[in-house]
Design a protein around this motif. Sequence first.
Motif, PDB file in Angstrom:
ATOM      1  N   SER A 107       0.805  -1.338   0.078  1.00  0.00           N
ATOM      2  CA  SER A 107       0.081   0.004  -0.063  1.00  0.00           C
ATOM      3  C   SER A 107       0.935   1.324  -0.149  1.00  0.00           C
ATOM      4  O   SER A 107       2.025   1.321   0.527  1.00  0.00           O
ATOM      5  CB  SER A 107      -0.854  -0.006   1.271  1.00  0.00           C
ATOM      6  N   TRP A 109       0.076   5.252   0.846  1.00  0.00           N
ATOM      7  CA  TRP A 109      -1.065   5.969   1.403  1.00  0.00           C
ATOM      8  C   TRP A 109      -1.454   7.215   0.916  1.00  0.00           C
ATOM      9  O   TRP A 109      -2.616   7.518   0.739  1.00  0.00           O
ATOM     10  CB  TRP A 109      -0.546   6.176   3.080  1.00  0.00           C
ATOM     11  N   SER A 110      -0.356   7.820   0.151  1.00  0.00           N
ATOM     12  CA  SER A 110      -0.701   9.246  -0.576  1.00  0.00           C
ATOM     13  C   SER A 110      -0.522   9.001  -2.313  1.00  0.00           C
ATOM     14  O   SER A 110       0.681   9.633  -2.544  1.00  0.00           O
ATOM     15  CB  SER A 110      -0.236  10.076   0.074  1.00  0.00           C
ATOM     16  N   TYR A 122      -5.161   9.826  -2.891  1.00  0.00           N
ATOM     17  CA  TYR A 122      -5.908   8.604  -2.455  1.00  0.00           C
ATOM     18  C   TYR A 122      -4.943   7.607  -2.285  1.00  0.00           C
ATOM     19  O   TYR A 122      -3.607   7.390  -2.695  1.00  0.00           O
ATOM     20  CB  TYR A 122      -6.665   8.157  -3.617  1.00  0.00           C
ATOM     21  N   ARG A 123      -5.252   6.523  -1.494  1.00  0.00           N
ATOM     22  CA  ARG A 123      -4.599   5.408  -1.020  1.00  0.00           C
ATOM     23  C   ARG A 123      -4.507   4.478  -2.307  1.00  0.00           C
ATOM     24  O   ARG A 123      -5.760   4.057  -2.518  1.00  0.00           O
ATOM     25  CB  ARG A 123      -5.387   4.846   0.363  1.00  0.00           C
ATOM     26  N   VAL A 124      -3.310   4.253  -2.504  1.00  0.00           N
ATOM     27  CA  VAL A 124      -3.221   3.201  -3.509  1.00  0.00           C
ATOM     28  C   VAL A 124      -2.870   1.637  -2.912  1.00  0.00           C
ATOM     29  O   VAL A 124      -1.826   1.498  -2.147  1.00  0.00           O
ATOM     30  CB  VAL A 124      -2.033   3.354  -4.548  1.00  0.00           C
ATOM     31  N   GLU A 125      -3.424   0.599  -3.069  1.00  0.00           N
ATOM     32  CA  GLU A 125      -3.114  -0.490  -2.729  1.00  0.00           C
ATOM     33  C   GLU A 125      -2.950  -1.679  -3.676  1.00  0.00           C
ATOM     34  O   GLU A 125      -4.079  -1.876  -4.541  1.00  0.00           O
ATOM     35  CB  GLU A 125      -4.235  -1.024  -1.797  1.00  0.00           C
ATOM     36  N   GLU A 135     -12.360  -7.261   2.051  1.00  0.00           N
ATOM     37  CA  GLU A 135     -12.668  -5.967   2.205  1.00  0.00           C
ATOM     38  C   GLU A 135     -14.302  -5.914   2.203  1.00  0.00           C
ATOM     39  O   GLU A 135     -14.828  -4.768   2.423  1.00  0.00           O
ATOM     40  CB  GLU A 135     -12.010  -5.070   1.282  1.00  0.00           C
ATOM     41  N   ARG A 199     -14.822   6.940   3.295  1.00  0.00           N
ATOM     42  CA  ARG A 199     -13.679   6.376   3.687  1.00  0.00           C
ATOM     43  C   ARG A 199     -12.937   5.405   3.154  1.00  0.00           C
ATOM     44  O   ARG A 199     -12.060   5.374   2.650  1.00  0.00           O
ATOM     45  CB  ARG A 199     -13.549   6.392   5.373  1.00  0.00           C
ATOM     46  N   GLU A 200     -13.662   4.244   2.896  1.00  0.00           N
ATOM     47  CA  GLU A 200     -13.388   3.079   2.243  1.00  0.00           C
ATOM     48  C   GLU A 200     -13.185   3.378   0.869  1.00  0.00           C
ATOM     49  O   GLU A 200     -12.343   2.508   0.248  1.00  0.00           O
ATOM     50  CB  GLU A 200     -13.861   1.770   2.699  1.00  0.00           C
ATOM     51  N   SER A 202     -12.359   5.867  -0.772  1.00  0.00           N
ATOM     52  CA  SER A 202     -11.380   6.849  -1.249  1.00  0.00           C
ATOM     53  C   SER A 202     -10.124   6.138  -1.292  1.00  0.00           C
ATOM     54  O   SER A 202      -9.011   6.443  -1.007  1.00  0.00           O
ATOM     55  CB  SER A 202     -11.322   8.103  -0.260  1.00  0.00           C
ATOM     56  N   ARG A 203     -10.178   4.910  -2.167  1.00  0.00           N
ATOM     57  CA  ARG A 203      -8.827   4.132  -2.478  1.00  0.00           C
ATOM     58  C   ARG A 203      -9.015   3.469  -3.704  1.00  0.00           C
ATOM     59  O   ARG A 203     -10.246   3.636  -4.508  1.00  0.00           O
ATOM     60  CB  ARG A 203      -8.857   2.840  -1.540  1.00  0.00           C
TER      61      ARG A 203
END
Length: 415
Positions: A107, A109-110, A122-125, A135, A199-200, A202-203
Motif C-alpha cells: 500500500s 498511503w498518498s 488517494y490510498r493506492v493498494e 474488504e 472513507r473506504e 477513497s482508495r
Amino acid sequence: MFSIERWQEIFEGLYKNKLRTALTGVSVASGIFILVILLGAGNGIQNGIQKQFEQDAVNRISVWPGTTQKEYKGLGVGREVQLHNADYDLATTLFKDYIEYKSAIFSVWSGNIVYKKETGTYRVEGVHPDYQFIENASIVKGRYINHTDNSNYEKNVIIGKKVATDLFKNGEEPLGQELNVSGMIYKVVGVYTDPGGEREESRVFIPISTAQKAYSAGDSIRSMAFTMRSSANFDSAIAESKEFTQKLETFLKARHTVAPDDQGAIYINNSLEQAKNIYIITGGVQAFFWFVGICTIIAGVVGVGNIMLIIVKERTKEIGIRKALGASPFSIITMILQEAVFITVIAGFSGLIFGLVVWEVVAPYVEADFFTRPEVDFNVAITTLIILIVAGAFAGFVPAYRAAKIRPIVALRGE
C-alpha cells in the motif's frame, strides 16, 4: 367480566384526586421513558459497532511487521522486520486448511491520481483478487483484480465510488478511461462500493505485482490479510482463529529470527476475537441499561403502591359496606388491582410513546461512527408493555390484599 359501574368508580376516584393521580402517573411514565431512552442508546451503540465490523469481513486476520524489542540470536533491538512474497506464499501453503480468502498487500498511503484536469490524493493498494471479499467490496461497474492482472503485471486499476465521483464529473463513464497514478498510466476496469462508506471508497486497487514494480519495492509487501473458513459455531470459529494466529505468528518469527516473546516485531489482529470481546461489552451495556431502567420503573411502581394504600385507607368504610352486602374478597382484590393496573399502564404507555417519538426525532442528528440508528424494536416495546402490566398488578396487590382482609364490623366502626 366487564363492569361499566366499576370503571365509572375508577374514573370518579381519579378525577377527585387529579393532582395525586397526575404525580403518580408522571413517576411511572418517567421510568418507562428513561428505560426506552437507555435501550435506544444501547441499540445505537450496538448498531454502530456492527456497522464498523461490516467494513471488512468479521473473520479477518491482518498481519503487518513492526520493530524488534528484544535481542535474539545476536541480533539487536530496533531491527525492522520486512515481509516478502515468500512469507505470504509459504504461509498460504502451510495453513491452507484454515484459510478461506487471502491476499498480500503493498500500500501507498498518498498516491497522486490525475484524470484530465481533475486531481486527488488517494490510498493506492496492490492486492490479490481475494482482497475484494476480505474488504467486503462490491463491484458496481466492471470487474475486480484477477489472476491474469497479477501474472502479466497489467496496469489496470479498480477505483472506489468516491474516487469516481471526485474525478469523473457530469456523469462521465469511468470504465475504460486512463488515470495517471503516481506517474504511471492505468486503465480503469472496475468501480466498487464499500459498506464502510466514503472513507473506504477513497482508495484504488491495482495488481500487487504491478504495485511492487511501479514503486520499486522488489518482492516486499506491507501486510497480509486472511479470512477463516466457516466453522460449526462461533466458539469453534474463535478457537480455530486463535490456533491459526498462534501458528502464523510462530512461523513468521522463526523466519525472521525474532524472539518468541517479542511483542513488537509481528502484529496480528484477529477481528473475530475482537468482535466477540466487543459484543460481550455491548451486551453488558445493554444489561446495565435494562437494570437502571427497571430500577427506575420500580421506583414509580412503589409510588403507585403507596397511593393505592392511601386509597384503600380512604375507602375502608366503603369496602366494609361492600363486604357486609356480600362482596367476595376476590371482587375487592380485583377492584383495587384494576385501578392500579389502569394507572400504571396508561402512564407507562404514555412514557413509552414519548420515548419512541423522542428517538424518532433525535436519531438522525446523533449519528456517529460508533453510534447509529438508536431505536427500540417491536419486541422490546411488547416486553415493556408486559412489564407495565406486571408492575401495575404488583403495585396493587398488597393494597388489594389488605382491603380484602378488612372485617366489615371493624370498617364500619372506623372514622
